[in-house]
Design a protein around this motif. Structure first.
Motif, PDB file in Angstrom:
ATOM      1  N   GLU A  21      -8.666  -8.706   2.220  1.00  0.00           N
ATOM      2  CA  GLU A  21      -7.826  -7.729   1.519  1.00  0.00           C
ATOM      3  C   GLU A  21      -7.219  -6.738   2.502  1.00  0.00           C
ATOM      4  O   GLU A  21      -6.059  -6.330   2.362  1.00  0.00           O
ATOM      5  CB  GLU A  21      -8.649  -6.992   0.461  1.00  0.00           C
ATOM      6  CG  GLU A  21      -7.826  -6.024  -0.387  1.00  0.00           C
ATOM      7  CD  GLU A  21      -8.632  -5.357  -1.492  1.00  0.00           C
ATOM      8  OE1 GLU A  21      -8.099  -4.424  -2.120  1.00  0.00           O
ATOM      9  OE2 GLU A  21      -9.795  -5.757  -1.710  1.00  0.00           O
ATOM     10  N   GLU A  22      -7.989  -6.364   3.510  1.00  0.00           N
ATOM     11  CA  GLU A  22      -7.484  -5.436   4.523  1.00  0.00           C
ATOM     12  C   GLU A  22      -6.277  -6.023   5.250  1.00  0.00           C
ATOM     13  O   GLU A  22      -5.278  -5.328   5.491  1.00  0.00           O
ATOM     14  CB  GLU A  22      -8.579  -5.118   5.535  1.00  0.00           C
ATOM     15  CG  GLU A  22      -8.119  -4.177   6.649  1.00  0.00           C
ATOM     16  CD  GLU A  22      -9.155  -3.987   7.744  1.00  0.00           C
ATOM     17  OE1 GLU A  22      -8.865  -3.238   8.702  1.00  0.00           O
ATOM     18  OE2 GLU A  22     -10.235  -4.608   7.655  1.00  0.00           O
ATOM     19  N   LYS A  23      -6.344  -7.307   5.586  1.00  0.00           N
ATOM     20  CA  LYS A  23      -5.242  -7.949   6.298  1.00  0.00           C
ATOM     21  C   LYS A  23      -4.018  -8.108   5.398  1.00  0.00           C
ATOM     22  O   LYS A  23      -2.875  -7.961   5.857  1.00  0.00           O
ATOM     23  CB  LYS A  23      -5.691  -9.307   6.848  1.00  0.00           C
ATOM     24  CG  LYS A  23      -6.716  -9.173   7.970  1.00  0.00           C
ATOM     25  CD  LYS A  23      -7.248 -10.521   8.420  1.00  0.00           C
ATOM     26  CE  LYS A  23      -8.304 -10.353   9.493  1.00  0.00           C
ATOM     27  NZ  LYS A  23      -8.897 -11.648   9.902  1.00  0.00           N
ATOM     28  N   ILE A  24      -4.238  -8.394   4.128  1.00  0.00           N
ATOM     29  CA  ILE A  24      -3.124  -8.454   3.174  1.00  0.00           C
ATOM     30  C   ILE A  24      -2.453  -7.086   3.077  1.00  0.00           C
ATOM     31  O   ILE A  24      -1.213  -6.978   3.048  1.00  0.00           O
ATOM     32  CB  ILE A  24      -3.605  -8.907   1.778  1.00  0.00           C
ATOM     33  CG1 ILE A  24      -4.042 -10.381   1.813  1.00  0.00           C
ATOM     34  CG2 ILE A  24      -2.509  -8.699   0.736  1.00  0.00           C
ATOM     35  CD1 ILE A  24      -2.907 -11.360   2.034  1.00  0.00           C
ATOM     36  N   ASN A  25      -3.246  -6.030   3.068  1.00  0.00           N
ATOM     37  CA  ASN A  25      -2.693  -4.676   3.018  1.00  0.00           C
ATOM     38  C   ASN A  25      -1.882  -4.360   4.270  1.00  0.00           C
ATOM     39  O   ASN A  25      -0.851  -3.675   4.205  1.00  0.00           O
ATOM     40  CB  ASN A  25      -3.813  -3.648   2.848  1.00  0.00           C
ATOM     41  CG  ASN A  25      -4.404  -3.641   1.454  1.00  0.00           C
ATOM     42  OD1 ASN A  25      -3.725  -3.998   0.484  1.00  0.00           O
ATOM     43  ND2 ASN A  25      -5.671  -3.251   1.324  1.00  0.00           N
ATOM     44  N   GLN A  26      -2.340  -4.862   5.413  1.00  0.00           N
ATOM     45  CA  GLN A  26      -1.581  -4.661   6.654  1.00  0.00           C
ATOM     46  C   GLN A  26      -0.241  -5.396   6.590  1.00  0.00           C
ATOM     47  O   GLN A  26       0.794  -4.853   7.010  1.00  0.00           O
ATOM     48  CB  GLN A  26      -2.399  -5.148   7.851  1.00  0.00           C
ATOM     49  CG  GLN A  26      -3.549  -4.234   8.235  1.00  0.00           C
ATOM     50  CD  GLN A  26      -4.328  -4.780   9.418  1.00  0.00           C
ATOM     51  OE1 GLN A  26      -4.804  -5.926   9.390  1.00  0.00           O
ATOM     52  NE2 GLN A  26      -4.472  -3.986  10.462  1.00  0.00           N
ATOM     53  N   LEU A  27      -0.238  -6.613   6.089  1.00  0.00           N
ATOM     54  CA  LEU A  27       1.014  -7.364   5.933  1.00  0.00           C
ATOM     55  C   LEU A  27       1.957  -6.642   4.979  1.00  0.00           C
ATOM     56  O   LEU A  27       3.172  -6.601   5.193  1.00  0.00           O
ATOM     57  CB  LEU A  27       0.731  -8.773   5.408  1.00  0.00           C
ATOM     58  CG  LEU A  27       0.192  -9.785   6.419  1.00  0.00           C
ATOM     59  CD1 LEU A  27      -0.216 -11.071   5.708  1.00  0.00           C
ATOM     60  CD2 LEU A  27       1.218 -10.084   7.507  1.00  0.00           C
ATOM     61  N   ASP A  28       1.392  -6.064   3.925  1.00  0.00           N
ATOM     62  CA  ASP A  28       2.217  -5.351   2.947  1.00  0.00           C
ATOM     63  C   ASP A  28       2.871  -4.123   3.580  1.00  0.00           C
ATOM     64  O   ASP A  28       4.052  -3.841   3.345  1.00  0.00           O
ATOM     65  CB  ASP A  28       1.360  -4.932   1.750  1.00  0.00           C
ATOM     66  CG  ASP A  28       2.207  -4.421   0.592  1.00  0.00           C
ATOM     67  OD1 ASP A  28       3.043  -5.194   0.079  1.00  0.00           O
ATOM     68  OD2 ASP A  28       2.046  -3.249   0.202  1.00  0.00           O
TER      69      ASP A  28
END
Length: 239
Positions: A21-28
Motif C-alpha cells: 500500500e505504501e508503494k501504491i501511495n508513492q506511485l499515486d
C-alpha cells in the motif's frame, strides 16, 4: 487516495509481483506531481489516469518479468519524465538507481519527485548519453541499464552498452514489429561487446498493446571509441 489502482495491482499479480500500500501511495503521489508539472512543461503526452496506469506504470513495471536476479545497480538512460526508473525505484527499494537525462528541467522535476516520495535509492544525473558513456564514474559500472527511449536498437546499444559492466545487461523496452530492427543491429551489438538474447514478446493485460524486451548480455568490454561524439550515434547508427 480516491484513484483506482486495481488494474495495476491485478496485472502485477499476474506477473507474480506485489506492491505494498505504501508503494501504491508513492506511485499515486508521483502521478499527481507528473500531471501538475506537465501543465507548465512538456513531460508526457499521456495524462489520463487510466492511460498512465497502463502505458507508464504497468509498462515500466513489466520488467519484473525479466529482471535478472543478480542486479544491484540500475541505470535508466534517457529517463525523461522518470520512466521506467521511478516506478522501478519504488518497486525495488533494495536496488540503487541512477537516472540520466540530457534536459536539466526534467532532472529538476525528478529531484522534486525523489524528495517528495522519500526515495533514498535514486541518484539523478544531468548528462547527454554520449557524455555519460565516456565518464569514468559511470562507464562499465552498472549491473543493468534500461531504456524506454525511442531510437533504433543500434543507436540505443551505442548509448547504453558502454555503461554496462562485463556480464551485465542492457534491456530495451520496445513496441511494434521489431524483426527488421533486430536483423539490422546484430553486428553493431557485437562490436559494442553485447550478445542479443531471444526477444521477449508480450501484450499488456486487458489491452491490445504489444510490447517486447530486447535483452543484451555484455560479454566483452566496449571498445573505447564508443560511444562516438555527440549526435553521431543517432545520425549514423552502427551497422
Amino acid at each position: 487516495m480516491n484513484r483506482d489502482y486495481s488494474y495495476l495491482i491485478n496485472t502485477l499479480s499476474k506477473w507474480n509481483f506485489d506492491l505494498s500500500e505504501e508503494k501504491i501511495n508513492q506511485l499515486d503521489k508521483y502521478y499527481e506531481l507528473l500531471i501538475e508539472k506537465n501543465k507548465v512543461m512538456n513531460l508526457t503526452a499521456i495524462t489520463d489516469f487510466d492511460e498512465v496506469i497502463v502505458k507508464h506504470f504497468a509498462d515500466s513495471l513489466s520488467i519484473c518479468t525479466v529482471l535478472p536476479e543478480d542486479v544491484k545497480t540500475v541505470c535508466d538512460l534517457g529517463t525523461g519524465a522518470g520512466f521506467p526508473g521511478i516506478p522501478m525505484a519504488i518497486a525495488y527499494p533494495n536496488l540503487k538507481f541512477t537516472l540520466i537525462d540530457s534536459l536539466n528541467k526534467r532532472i529538476k522535476f525528478l529531484q522534486e519527485v525523489v524528495d517528495t516520495l522519500g526515495l533514498k535509492n535514486v541518484e539523478l544525473v544531468h548528462a547527454r548519453a554520449e557524455e555519460a558513456g565516456r565518464n569514468k564514474i559511470f562507464r562499465e559500472s552498472f549491473d543493468l541499464v534500461v531504456s524506454r527511449a525511442v531510437a533504433n536498437i543500434s543507436t540505443l546499444s551505442e548509448y547504453c552498452l558502454p555503461l554496462v559492466r562485463l556480464e551485465g545487461y542492457f534491456i530495451s523496452f520496445k513496441s511494434g514489429d521489431i524483426t527488421e530492427e533486430i536483423n539490422q543491429s546484430g553486428s553493431a551489438i557485437t562490436k559494442l561487446g553485447g550478445k542479443l538474447k531471444k526477444p521477449i514478446l508480450f501484450t499488456l493485460p486487458e489491452t491490445d498493446i504489444s510490447r517486447s524486451f530486447l535483452i543484451i548480455n555484455k560479454i566483452k568490454s566496449t571498445p573505447k571509441v564508443y560511444p562516438r561524439k555527440a549526435g553521431t550515434p543517432s545520425k549514423e547508427p552502427l551497422k
